[in-house]
Structure formats: structure tokens, C-alpha cells
Design a protein around this motif. Structure first.
Motif, PDB file in Angstrom:
ATOM      1  N   ALA A 112       0.829  -1.211   0.000  1.00 42.14           N
ATOM      2  CA  ALA A 112       0.000   0.000   0.000  1.00 42.14           C
ATOM      3  C   ALA A 112       0.862   1.260   0.000  1.00 42.14           C
ATOM      4  N   VAL A 113       1.948   1.272   0.766  1.00 49.63           N
ATOM      5  CA  VAL A 113       2.863   2.417   0.770  1.00 49.63           C
ATOM      6  C   VAL A 113       3.481   2.583  -0.609  1.00 49.63           C
ATOM      7  N   TRP A 114       3.841   1.452  -1.206  1.00 46.34           N
ATOM      8  CA  TRP A 114       4.391   1.529  -2.575  1.00 46.34           C
ATOM      9  C   TRP A 114       3.344   2.073  -3.548  1.00 46.34           C
ATOM     10  N   GLY A 115       2.080   1.682  -3.344  1.00 45.80           N
ATOM     11  CA  GLY A 115       1.018   2.140  -4.236  1.00 45.80           C
ATOM     12  C   GLY A 115       0.710   3.620  -4.117  1.00 45.80           C
ATOM     13  N   ILE A 116       1.153   4.279  -3.036  1.00 45.17           N
ATOM     14  CA  ILE A 116       0.947   5.731  -2.894  1.00 45.17           C
ATOM     15  C   ILE A 116       1.803   6.493  -3.896  1.00 45.17           C
ATOM     16  N   GLY A 117       2.854   5.899  -4.371  1.00 49.76           N
ATOM     17  CA  GLY A 117       3.789   6.592  -5.262  1.00 49.76           C
ATOM     18  C   GLY A 117       3.154   7.147  -6.519  1.00 49.76           C
ATOM     19  N   PRO A 118       2.381   6.356  -7.308  1.00 49.13           N
ATOM     20  CA  PRO A 118       1.819   6.905  -8.552  1.00 49.13           C
ATOM     21  C   PRO A 118       0.965   8.156  -8.352  1.00 49.13           C
ATOM     22  N   PRO A 119       0.022   8.205  -7.369  1.00 50.57           N
ATOM     23  CA  PRO A 119      -0.732   9.456  -7.205  1.00 50.57           C
ATOM     24  C   PRO A 119       0.167  10.653  -6.852  1.00 50.57           C
ATOM     25  N   LEU A 120       1.292  10.390  -6.193  1.00 49.75           N
ATOM     26  CA  LEU A 120       2.163  11.497  -5.796  1.00 49.75           C
ATOM     27  C   LEU A 120       3.058  11.985  -6.923  1.00 49.75           C
ATOM     28  N   PHE A 121       3.514  11.068  -7.803  1.00 47.21           N
ATOM     29  CA  PHE A 121       4.617  11.414  -8.696  1.00 47.21           C
ATOM     30  C   PHE A 121       4.226  11.547 -10.168  1.00 47.21           C
ATOM     31  N   LEU A 122       3.046  11.073 -10.594  1.00 46.13           N
ATOM     32  CA  LEU A 122       2.648  11.267 -11.983  1.00 46.13           C
ATOM     33  C   LEU A 122       2.236  12.728 -12.187  1.00 46.13           C
ATOM     34  N   ARG A 123       2.888  13.450 -13.168  1.00 41.97           N
ATOM     35  CA  ARG A 123       2.728  14.911 -13.285  1.00 41.97           C
ATOM     36  C   ARG A 123       2.329  15.331 -14.696  1.00 41.97           C
ATOM     37  N   ASP A 124       1.673  14.539 -15.425  1.00 35.21           N
ATOM     38  CA  ASP A 124       1.199  14.881 -16.757  1.00 35.21           C
ATOM     39  C   ASP A 124       2.320  15.168 -17.740  1.00 35.21           C
ATOM     40  N   LEU A 125       3.499  14.613 -17.486  1.00 35.29           N
ATOM     41  CA  LEU A 125       4.591  14.692 -18.441  1.00 35.29           C
ATOM     42  C   LEU A 125       4.658  13.334 -19.143  1.00 35.29           C
ATOM     43  N   PRO A 126       4.369  13.289 -20.453  1.00 33.61           N
ATOM     44  CA  PRO A 126       4.251  11.986 -21.117  1.00 33.61           C
ATOM     45  C   PRO A 126       5.468  11.090 -20.923  1.00 33.61           C
ATOM     46  N   TRP A 127       6.666  11.611 -21.155  1.00 31.85           N
ATOM     47  CA  TRP A 127       7.846  10.754 -21.048  1.00 31.85           C
ATOM     48  C   TRP A 127       8.101  10.333 -19.614  1.00 31.85           C
ATOM     49  N   ALA A 128       7.888  11.291 -18.665  1.00 38.62           N
ATOM     50  CA  ALA A 128       8.123  10.978 -17.248  1.00 38.62           C
ATOM     51  C   ALA A 128       7.074   9.998 -16.738  1.00 38.62           C
ATOM     52  N   ASP A 129       5.786  10.232 -17.127  1.00 39.32           N
ATOM     53  CA  ASP A 129       4.747   9.303 -16.681  1.00 39.32           C
ATOM     54  C   ASP A 129       4.960   7.909 -17.267  1.00 39.32           C
ATOM     55  N   SER A 130       5.383   7.866 -18.522  1.00 40.68           N
ATOM     56  CA  SER A 130       5.644   6.556 -19.143  1.00 40.68           C
ATOM     57  C   SER A 130       6.765   5.825 -18.426  1.00 40.68           C
ATOM     58  N   LEU A 131       7.837   6.566 -18.077  1.00 36.98           N
ATOM     59  CA  LEU A 131       8.977   5.946 -17.397  1.00 36.98           C
ATOM     60  C   LEU A 131       8.597   5.472 -16.002  1.00 36.98           C
ATOM     61  N   LEU A 132       7.871   6.336 -15.273  1.00 36.06           N
ATOM     62  CA  LEU A 132       7.478   5.946 -13.913  1.00 36.06           C
ATOM     63  C   LEU A 132       6.492   4.778 -13.938  1.00 36.06           C
ATOM     64  N   THR A 133       5.561   4.833 -14.898  1.00 31.06           N
ATOM     65  CA  THR A 133       4.618   3.703 -15.007  1.00 31.06           C
ATOM     66  C   THR A 133       5.353   2.401 -15.304  1.00 31.06           C
ATOM     67  N   GLY A 134       6.327   2.463 -16.179  1.00 33.47           N
ATOM     68  CA  GLY A 134       7.123   1.276 -16.473  1.00 33.47           C
ATOM     69  C   GLY A 134       7.871   0.763 -15.253  1.00 33.47           C
ATOM     70  N   ILE A 135       8.396   1.697 -14.429  1.00 34.00           N
ATOM     71  CA  ILE A 135       9.128   1.280 -13.219  1.00 34.00           C
ATOM     72  C   ILE A 135       8.185   0.607 -12.227  1.00 34.00           C
ATOM     73  N   PHE A 136       6.967   1.237 -12.036  1.00 37.83           N
ATOM     74  CA  PHE A 136       6.028   0.638 -11.097  1.00 37.83           C
ATOM     75  C   PHE A 136       5.556  -0.744 -11.573  1.00 37.83           C
ATOM     76  N   LEU A 137       5.284  -0.854 -12.867  1.00 31.92           N
ATOM     77  CA  LEU A 137       4.853  -2.153 -13.388  1.00 31.92           C
ATOM     78  C   LEU A 137       5.979  -3.187 -13.316  1.00 31.92           C
ATOM     79  N   ALA A 138       7.200  -2.790 -13.653  1.00 30.11           N
ATOM     80  CA  ALA A 138       8.328  -3.724 -13.614  1.00 30.11           C
ATOM     81  C   ALA A 138       8.597  -4.210 -12.200  1.00 30.11           C
ATOM     82  N   THR A 139       8.518  -3.279 -11.232  1.00 26.70           N
ATOM     83  CA  THR A 139       8.741  -3.688  -9.840  1.00 26.70           C
ATOM     84  C   THR A 139       7.699  -4.716  -9.402  1.00 26.70           C
TER      85      THR A 139
END
Length: 600
Positions: A112-139
Motif C-alpha cells: 500500500a505504501v508503494w502504491g501511494i507513489g503513482p498518485p504522488l509522482f505522476l505529473r502529466d509529463l508523457p515521457w516521465a509518466d511513461s517511465l514511472l509507469t514502467g518502473i512501477f509495473l516492472a517492480t
């Protein structure tokens, strides 16, 4: 792991739901549940480390885009929860899943603590959101399979970690927090598909592991059952061996006495019409003795109580004795019997090897109508090949394995006893196996057969230069011979006395060592021979009896030990005490021949 179990477990990966009931049944086994739980605990340690590394990487990436203390707070929370996760991760006692509740709670909190990350860090930047989404999914993709062995852990780790990411990607454009874009839609679809596929794969992995461990435990159970059955069979075989050993003496005693009485009756009925009847009785007794001895030999060989004593010796010694044994039989059948030793030296047990060749020669003579039998020792790259050739009826190819079975004979369905028992080749096979001498057979129907026994060659330098010790040689005797017979069976004492009486043999019989020593002291004539049974009353035996009597009559007194035991230890003991050994059931002619030898 067993390959069969792995194949069973792999089936769910391709969507075959037929394995689900089997997997559920497997997890119901306490042993399977225990090993699944321990496997998940082992994987969770690695998952905690992956979470910490990923949290540090995500925080470093976010700090480069927009410096914020929230990232470090989130990272610190992930690290602290991971440390608690490792502290709670302790294997329970064997066969117990105690403590799984607290561990699952910590895993849920960490996810659950790990799941808090996406609401905090996704900032409507396509490349950054894509990279962070990939990291969360890969983890999640790396961590979930590590705890897949324990099904509840899959749910408490996978859903709290990825559902916030999926909801963030879907809800934020809907509520106007961020504008909808193709990138956001693609990421949402990718996250949803990834969650569904990962959940399916981890469930399939869980079923596969359950079936795999269940198969392993089934195999272990089967191995334990097999070992238990082998132990039961081994115990039964030991009991059978002990029974045969203990019963052999009791069974041979009356047969031994019966043979003595029939031989005595044969002597008394000379030149009478009843003598052929007695001869038929003696022939039946000899056939019974042969059958009994063959079955005991098979039993002893199967029980592994026959020990080999290999030595180096010239094969001509055995050939010479075989010629003496079977020469008369071959001549009476008008068959040629030839031996070719060619000075070959072999290394084997001479007694057992002679038994092999004697059975082969006897078998060859029995099935040869014309021509003859050749026994040869030939040089071979592997040693010395001992071959028994005959010009007999031959053996069909489909029967060549069957002839080594007990009681099997070619062309003798009526079980004619005069044509043997069908035990000789079975004994040959077992002795060859004991001596590790390869046995082979070549045969042509109507032409003959050749049995080949491969024996290691011996080194002539290893042979004992001294000649073998001769058996006890009785002195020449004229007139009445006095024999001290020691046997606890009254019937045998009477039968032996009646058998030897016509030969001017005075038999003084005793049933114990004390009685034998008293008779030896009180005998008016000197004792010319001691004839003793091996097993006497109580704990007494024939060797002790001979020693006690020889202390009175002299150490040079010839002595014969009669026994049904053919163990190596007994033969060695008898040899050390200078005793001639005769085995029960003793054919009367052997004893008569020994007594006649005293008169030479």
C-alpha cells in the motif's frame, strides 16, 4: 523436482483450468502448504530488496524533475516497511503456517505504501509518466512471482501496489485533474492488461508449484512405502533362511536314518526275491535326497549364505576329478568324454567351480544320445574360457533362457525323475552370479550345445608351492574295526550299527560327549574311528566331541563329522581339527566306502 510434476504444473500457464481441482487438493496437504509458505517467505526477502532499490530510483528520478520532500518521505517509508518486512519474515516450525497473518499484514502495508507513489509522482509529463509507469509495473512484475507460492500473498502484494496506479491513470482525466491524452489512455490500458496477465500468471505459478510439490511428496511417500516393503520382504527372507537352516537338520535326520535302514535291509536280502524291491526303495530315497539337496542349495544361494573362497589353482585338478566322477556314466551310455586342460591356471573358488562344471557335464551327458562331450579350457582375452561341448539334441532359441529356471526341462513334460530334476542349470546360474563368472550358451537344434563359463586367469607364481594337506589317512586294519558313533538320534545310532555290522565293524554308540568319553575309556578295543554328528544335545557339537574323545584315544584317531550344514565356517573349523566332513542326507555307500578305506 520430478519432471512429471513439473509437466503437470506447467499446464495452467496455457489456460487449462482442468488442473485447478488437483492444485486445490494439493494445497490441502499440510506438507505442501508448509513448503509453499516457506518458499514464499524466501522469495519475499528478495522482493523487499527490489522494493527498496526501486523506491530509491523513483525518488531520485522525481527529485530531478521537481524537488520535493514528499519523495524522500515516501522513500523512507518504503525502506522502513521493508526492514519491518524482513524482521517479520521468519520461517515457522515445520508443518505450521503460524505467523502468516502478521507477515501478510506487513506485506499489505508495504504494498500500500508503494502504491501511494503513482498518485504522488505522476505529473502529466508523457515521457516521465511513461517511465514511472514502467518502473512501477516492472517492480510489481518482479516482486509478485517471488511470493506467488503463497496465494494470499499474491493478492495482498499485487492489488495494493498496482490498483492505485491504474486508478490514477483513469480517474485523473475524468475529474479534470489532468487533460486526457493518447499517452494516458495507452498507459491505463497497459496497466490494466499488465495487472490481469500478471495476476493470471502468478495464480498459474501457484498452481504449478502446488502440483510440483505434491508430486514430489507423492514420490517420497512411494519411496518410503517401497523401502518399507523391501524391509518386510528382507525380513521375510531372513525368516525363511533361518527356518530352512533350523529345519534342515531335523528334515535330514529321518531321511539319513531311512537310508541307513534300507542299505542294511539290502545287505540282508541278498539272493532273495525281495531284494529288487529294496533296490527300488533305495533308488527312491536317493532321488528324494537329490531333490532335497538341490532345493536346499537353491535356497542357500538365494539367501546369500554361500560364501566364495577364491584361490589360484590348475584347472586340470578339477578336470581329473570330473573324469573320475562321470567317466563310468559316459562309458555306460557309449559316449565319449574328453577333457583338455592345456595347463591353464585359473583364479576362482575350486569347490563352487567344480560344482558348476559337474552340473554342466551331467546335463550334457543326459541330453546326448550319440557322439560325446568335450570339456575344454581355452585362452581368452578376458581370462580362461571353460567350455562344455556336446553333440546332443540342442536347445531352441526361444527356450534358452527358460532352461535356467527351477524345475524346467526340455522334452520332459511328464516329469520323469530318471531324467533329472531340472535344478542343475538353475544352480549353475546362481553360482556363476555369486562368483561373477559370465555364463553364455550357444546351441543348434539337432547339432548340440556349448556352455561357456569365463573365469579369471590365475598367476602361477601366486600358487602355494606346498602341496595341499591330505585328508586324515586311516591306518590299515585287519579284523574287527571299532567305530565310536556319537549322535543324539537313537534311530540313526541303530541304523548305523545295523548297516556296519556285516562288515565286521563294532559300533559303540553314544548320545552325548560325556557318554562318548566314558565309552572310549571303558572300551576293551582301541577306537579306530570317531563318527560324530555336528549337532548334539544342548549346546554340544561334533567338533567338541571329537576333541574330547581324542584326548583319550590319541590325537591321530581318524574322525568323521556328519552334518547337514555346508557353511564355510563349519568346513574351516572341521579342516582345522583334521576332520573328514560328510553331508546329510548321507548315502550309505559313502560311509561304507570310508570304512573299507580303513582296511587298506
Amino acid at each position: 523436482m520430478p519432471s512429471s510434476a513439473a509437466e503437470e504444473g506447467a499446464a495452467p500457464l496455457v489456460g487449462d483450468s482442468g488442473e485447478q481441482p488437483a492444485a486445490d487438493a494439493s494445497r490441502a496437504d499440510g506438507r505442501v502448504a508448509d513448503v509453499l509458505y516457506r518458499t514464499a517467505l524466501t522469495g519475499d526477502r528478495r522482493a523487499a530488496v527490489i522494493t527498496v532499490l526501486s523506491a530509491v530510483f523513483v525518488t531520485s528520478l522525481v527529485r530531478q524533475q521537481a524537488p520535493s520532500e514528499a519523495g524522500w518521505v515516501w522513500c523512507l517509508a518504503c525502506v522502513l516497511i521493508a526492514g519491518l518486512r524482513l524482521l517479520v519474515n521468519r520461517p515457522p516450525p515445520a508443518g505450521s503456517a503460524a505467523g502468516s497473518g502478521s507477515w501478510l499484514l506487513v506485506v499489505f502495508v508495504a504494498s500500500a505504501v508503494w502504491g501511494i507513489g503513482p498518485p504522488l509522482f505522476l505529473r502529466d509529463l508523457p515521457w516521465a509518466d511513461s517511465l514511472l509507469t514502467g518502473i512501477f509495473l516492472a517492480t510489481a512484475g518482479l516482486s509478485a512471482p517471488l511470493v506467488a507460492a503463497w496465494r494470499p500473498a499474491v493478492y495482498v502484494s499485487l492489488l495494493p501496489a498496482l490498483l492505485p496506479l491504474l486508478l490514477t491513470l483513469v480517474i485523473r482525466p475524468l475529474i479534470g485533474v489532468s487533460p486526457a491524452s493518447t499517452n494516458t489512455v495507452l498507459l491505463a490500458v497497459l496497466a490494466a492488461a499488465f495487472l490481469l496477465v500478471l495476476e493470471r500468471l502468478t495464480m498459474a505459478q501457484n498452481d504449478s508449484l502446488a502440483l510440483q510439490y505434491a508430486g514430489q511428496f507423492r514420490n517420497e511417500d512411494l519411496v518410503r512405502q517401497l523401502r518399507s516393503q523391501i524391509e518386510v520382504a528382507g525380513h521375510a527372507n531372513e525368516e525363511k533362511t533361518r527356518f530352512v537352516a533350523s529345519a534342515a537338520h531335523d528334515l535330514r535326520q529321518p531321511l539319513h536314518a531311512l537310508g541307513m535302514f534300507c542299505a542294511t535291509l539290502d545287505q540282508r536280502l541278498i539272493n532273495t526275491p525281495e531284494r529288487p524291491l529294496v533296490r527300488n526303495m533305495m533308488s527312491a530315497i536317493e532321488s528324494l535326497e537329490e531333490s532335497f539337496g538341490a532345493m536346499l542349495d537353491i535356497s542357500r544361494l538365494d539367501a546369500g549364505v554361500v560364501q566364495k573362497a577364491p584361490q589360484t589353482f590348475p584347472i586340470r585338478d578339477i578336470f581329473r576329478r570330473l573324469l573320475q566322477q562321470f567317466g563310468g556314466d559316459a562309458e555306460s551310455r557309449d559316449l565319449a568324454l574328453r577333457f583338455r586342460a592345456t595347463r591353464r591356471i585359473v583364479h576362482s573358488d575350486p569347490l563352487l567351480l567344480e560344482r558348476i562344471l559337474a552340473n554342466l557335464v551331467q546335463n550334457a551327458l543326459r541330453y546326448t544320445r550319440r557322439g560325446g562331450v568335450l570339456v575344454a579350457a581355452r585362452r581368452s582375452p578376458e581370462g580362461v574360457a571353460l567350455e562344455v561341448w556336446d553333440t546332443g539334441v540342442g536347445i531352441p532359441a526361444d527356450k534358452q533362457e527358460m532352461i535356467f529356471r527351477e524345475f524346467y526341462q526340455l522334452d520332459n513334460p511328464e516329469r520323469d525323475r530318471s531324467r533329472g530334476l531340472g535344478m542343475g542349470l538353475a544352480i549353475v546360474m546362481r553360482i556363476c552370479s555369486l562368483l561373477e563368472h559370465p555364463l553364455s550358451l550357444r546351441s543348434r537344434v539337432g547339432k548340440g550345445s556349448v556352455f561357456r563359463v569365463l573365469v579369471p586367469a590365475g598367476d602361477i607364481r601366486a600358487m602355494d608351492a606346498t602341496s595341499p594337506e591330505a585328508d586324515t589317512v586311516p591306518p590299515r586294519k585287519v579284523g574287527t574295526i571299532t567305530v565310536l558313533l556319537i549322535d543324539d538320534e537313537r534311530a540313526i545310532r541303530e541304523a548305523t550299527r545295523e548297516l556296519l555290522k556285516p562288515m565286521q565293524v563294532n559300533v559303540i554308540a553314544a548320545g552325548s560327549i560325556a557318554e562318548a568319553t566314558d565309552l572310549a575309556r571303558g572300551s576293551a578295543a582301541s577306537v579306530d574311528m570317531i563318527l560324530s554328528d555336528w549337532r548334539l544335545r544342548g549346546q554340544e557339537n561334533g567338533v567338541e566331541a571329537v576333541r574330547a574323545v581324542r584326548a583319550i584315544t590319541g590325537a591321530a584317531t581318524p574322525a568323521v563329522l556328519i552334518t547337514g550344514d555346508t557353511s564355510v565356517d563349519l568346513l574351516k573349523l572341521a579342516h582345522e581339527n583334521g576332520l573328514v566332513v560328510l553331508h546329510k542326507p548321507l548315502q550309505p555307500r559313502h560311509l561304507v566306502r570310508l570304512i573299507k578305506h580303513l582296511r587298506r
